[in-house]
Scaffold this active site. Structure first.
Site, PDB file in Angstrom:
ATOM      1  N   HIS A 160     -12.962 -19.342  23.899  1.00 39.84           N
ATOM      2  CA  HIS A 160     -13.230 -17.995  24.402  1.00 39.84           C
ATOM      3  C   HIS A 160     -14.696 -17.810  24.789  1.00 39.84           C
ATOM      4  CE1 HIS A 160      -9.733 -15.926  22.033  1.00 39.84           C
ATOM      5  NE2 HIS A 160      -9.359 -17.063  22.576  1.00 39.84           N
ATOM      6  N   ASP A 200      -7.243 -16.278  13.384  1.00 34.28           N
ATOM      7  CA  ASP A 200      -6.303 -15.872  12.332  1.00 34.28           C
ATOM      8  C   ASP A 200      -5.199 -16.900  12.096  1.00 34.28           C
ATOM      9  OD1 ASP A 200      -6.180 -14.247  14.936  1.00 34.28           O
ATOM     10  OD2 ASP A 200      -4.103 -14.107  14.322  1.00 34.28           O
ATOM     11  N   GLU A 216      -5.245 -23.421  22.395  1.00 32.99           N
ATOM     12  CA  GLU A 216      -6.352 -22.475  22.206  1.00 32.99           C
ATOM     13  C   GLU A 216      -7.136 -22.862  20.946  1.00 32.99           C
ATOM     14  OE1 GLU A 216      -5.088 -18.487  21.358  1.00 32.99           O
ATOM     15  OE2 GLU A 216      -6.969 -17.607  22.022  1.00 32.99           O
ATOM     16  N   HIS A 262      -3.621  -8.879  27.521  1.00 36.23           N
ATOM     17  CA  HIS A 262      -3.253  -8.326  26.221  1.00 36.23           C
ATOM     18  C   HIS A 262      -2.195  -7.227  26.273  1.00 36.23           C
ATOM     19  CE1 HIS A 262      -4.156  -8.837  22.038  1.00 36.23           C
ATOM     20  NE2 HIS A 262      -4.951  -9.798  22.422  1.00 36.23           N
ATOM     21  N   ASN A 299      -1.761 -11.776  10.852  1.00 34.96           N
ATOM     22  CA  ASN A 299      -2.963 -10.945  10.906  1.00 34.96           C
ATOM     23  C   ASN A 299      -2.662  -9.471  10.630  1.00 34.96           C
ATOM     24  OD1 ASN A 299      -5.666 -10.449  11.240  1.00 34.96           O
ATOM     25  ND2 ASN A 299      -5.730 -10.958  13.427  1.00 34.96           N
ATOM     26  N   ARG A 340       3.394 -19.368  24.678  1.00 36.64           N
ATOM     27  CA  ARG A 340       2.284 -19.375  23.729  1.00 36.64           C
ATOM     28  C   ARG A 340       2.704 -19.311  22.261  1.00 36.64           C
ATOM     29  NH1 ARG A 340      -2.610 -17.241  23.781  1.00 36.64           N
ATOM     30  NH2 ARG A 340      -2.896 -19.417  23.302  1.00 36.64           N
ATOM     31  N   TRP A 359      -2.366  -2.873  23.319  1.00 37.23           N
ATOM     32  CA  TRP A 359      -3.743  -3.341  23.498  1.00 37.23           C
ATOM     33  C   TRP A 359      -3.783  -4.859  23.501  1.00 37.23           C
ATOM     34  CZ3 TRP A 359      -4.594  -6.300  19.311  1.00 37.23           C
ATOM     35  CH2 TRP A 359      -3.806  -6.032  18.178  1.00 37.23           C
ATOM     36  N   TYR A 385     -10.832  -4.362  23.264  1.00 37.86           N
ATOM     37  CA  TYR A 385     -10.331  -5.235  22.205  1.00 37.86           C
ATOM     38  C   TYR A 385     -10.970  -6.628  22.284  1.00 37.86           C
ATOM     39  CZ  TYR A 385      -7.186  -8.235  19.600  1.00 37.86           C
ATOM     40  OH  TYR A 385      -6.683  -9.156  18.721  1.00 37.86           O
ATOM     41  N   ASP A 404      -6.943 -12.909  29.450  1.00 35.87           N
ATOM     42  CA  ASP A 404      -5.879 -12.312  28.631  1.00 35.87           C
ATOM     43  C   ASP A 404      -5.835 -10.808  28.904  1.00 35.87           C
ATOM     44  OD1 ASP A 404      -4.070 -11.630  26.656  1.00 35.87           O
ATOM     45  OD2 ASP A 404      -5.056 -12.805  25.077  1.00 35.87           O
ATOM     46  N   HIS A 407      -0.847 -20.405  20.644  1.00 29.98           N
ATOM     47  CA  HIS A 407      -1.860 -19.466  20.166  1.00 29.98           C
ATOM     48  C   HIS A 407      -2.709 -20.173  19.103  1.00 29.98           C
ATOM     49  CE1 HIS A 407      -2.476 -15.136  18.419  1.00 29.98           C
ATOM     50  NE2 HIS A 407      -3.309 -15.357  19.411  1.00 29.98           N
TER      51      HIS A 407
END
Ligand code: EZ4
Ligand code: CO
Length: 405
Positions: free
Chosen positions: A124, A319, A342, A215, A39, A286, A405, A161, A213, A315
């Site tokens: 999510h 993306d 996920e 992050h 990404n 992950r 972030w 984010y 999360d 993950h």
């Protein structure tokens, strides 16, 4: 069983977001697909493949998956890193795809067969304020999800984010030249997140698995405090509490909380997470098929994880293309040390560009029984959506310092 590679081509397509696809063709006309999407840095992996890896593949035996992995990893001399490992991951998945197609078997059968009937998945729910978040969680439960990651806005901040104030959906990368800058305030987040997550738990009752999360934003002490405060919420996991280049700091977090911890979406090899696994500093790793060197290397990470009762939870954001997503579901079906996958879903157009055998239903995934990975690329359709520059956002603290972030 030998089959010579006659072509290796890279296709970059952007049906709503950018994906880098590797196409390997053998002398027998078998085509294997790999995903090399990184990404915000897509073209660097495309170049790594096109300029350096593809020429090495032509003329090689497609059946030698492990040997090719070692050649690309050790042969480069330079080690690890997301560009290299995404490129190796794409080759690895494409070669597993070819082997499955050649043998007429889905990849999970080649990995030892199914150890479970279906692969648990989470999705999510993100919304700015708590009432909207509760609605978003309800919408996910209506789709059958048994596990939901809840993210909310933070009072006093303009942006968070991946959480949009008015736009439905989640796409952190924005098109255009250069990243969008967001503002971040950890103190405000720490005041708000426990309340928002407790509201979700009170709303859904005890059974739904809830995830969150952080992050990479917290210090070890802040992470310990948040984990402790969230214990009554009974999270399935708290993700990426600290930037985990420094793995030792997780000891401090562990000493203070029983909230399960998940880390690793940015890790690219077992060497990035061996300490977290062997010292049992996390519960879930992950690492993704695409960014951690493909099916072959992810399986090695999960073999180490199995010894220490750590479980894989790859993950799977928007993306990660449907190619490596499908590969991940094969790994999930065939790997004992695997907990959950996920799944954010894809827009209809992405399903059209990447026709696939994997399917979602009732909170679970299945890779399907098509030979190989079971994901193809509609090249004519893909060609209609050329690459568009896009960047993940960055964040600054209230005083202007750049922050994780
Ligand atoms: O930040 O996919 O758990 N999922 C995430 C994602 C990642 C993006 C990075 O490309 O944290 O939102
Ligand atoms: Co994450």
């Amino acid at each position: 069983m030998t089959d010579t590679i006659v072509a290796a081509d890279v296709i970059v397509t952007s049906p709503g977001r950018n994906y880098v696809v590797l196409k390997i063709t053998t002398a027998d006309g078998v085509v294997g697909w790999g995903d090399a999407t990184l990404n915000g840095r897509e073209l660097s992996v495309a170049s790594y493949l096109r300029d350096h890896v593809c020429p090495m593949l032509v003329g090689r035996d497609a059946s030698r998956i492990e040997d090719t992995w070692q050649l690309l990893y050790r042969g480069a001399y330079w080690r690890r890193g997301p560009v290299t490992m995404a490129a190796i991951g794409a080759v690895d998945v494409a070669l597993w795809d070819i082997k499955g197609k050649t043998l007429g078997q889905p990849v999970y059968q080649l990995l030892g067969g199914a150890v479970r009937d279906r692969v648990l998945t989470y999705t999510h729910a993100s919304a700015w304020d708590t009432p909207a978040l509760l609605d978003a969680v309800d919408a996910r439960r209506e789709q059958g999800f048994r596990a939901v990651r809840a993210q909310s806005g933070v009072p006093g901040l303009d942006t968070v984010y991946g959480v949009h104030r008015d736009v439905a959906g989640y796409e952190p990368a924005s098109r255009g030249a250069g990243p969008v800058e967001e503002t971040w305030d950890t103190a405000a987040y720490l005041r708000h997140a426990p309340r928002a997550l407790q509201a979700v738990r009170d709303h859904v009752g005890p059974e739904l698995a809830l995830l969150h999360d952080a992050h990479h934003r917290l210090t070890p002490q802040q992470a310990a405090r948040l984990g402790k405060e969230l214990e009554p919420v009974d999270l399935f996991w708290l993700e990426d509490v600290t930037p985990a280049e420094n793995q030792e700091v997780l000891r401090l977090v562990r000493q203070h909380t029983t909230t399960p911890l998940a880390i690793g979406e940015v890790f690219t090899t077992v060497f990035d997470c061996h300490q977290l696994i062997t010292e049992q500093l996390i519960d879930y790793v992950r690492t993704a098929v695409v960014h951690a060197g493909g099916i072959s290397h992810l399986r090695k990470i999960l073999a180490l994880a199995e010894v220490y009762q750590v479980k894989g939870a790859p993950h799977g954001p928007s993306d990660v293309s449907p190619v490596s997503f499908g590969a991940s579901v094969h790994v999930g079906l065939a790997t004992y040390a695997f907990a959950i996958q996920e799944y954010m879903g894809y827009p209809d157009l992405v399903h059209e560009v990447f026709p696939h055998s994997w399917s979602y239903g009732d909170g679970y995934l299945h890779p399907g029984d098509a030979p190989g990975v079971g994901v193809e690329l509609d090249e004519a359709l893909a060609a209609k959506y050329p690459y568009e520059p896009a960047y993940l956002p960055v964040a600054r603290r209230l005083d202007g310092t750049l922050t994780d972030w």
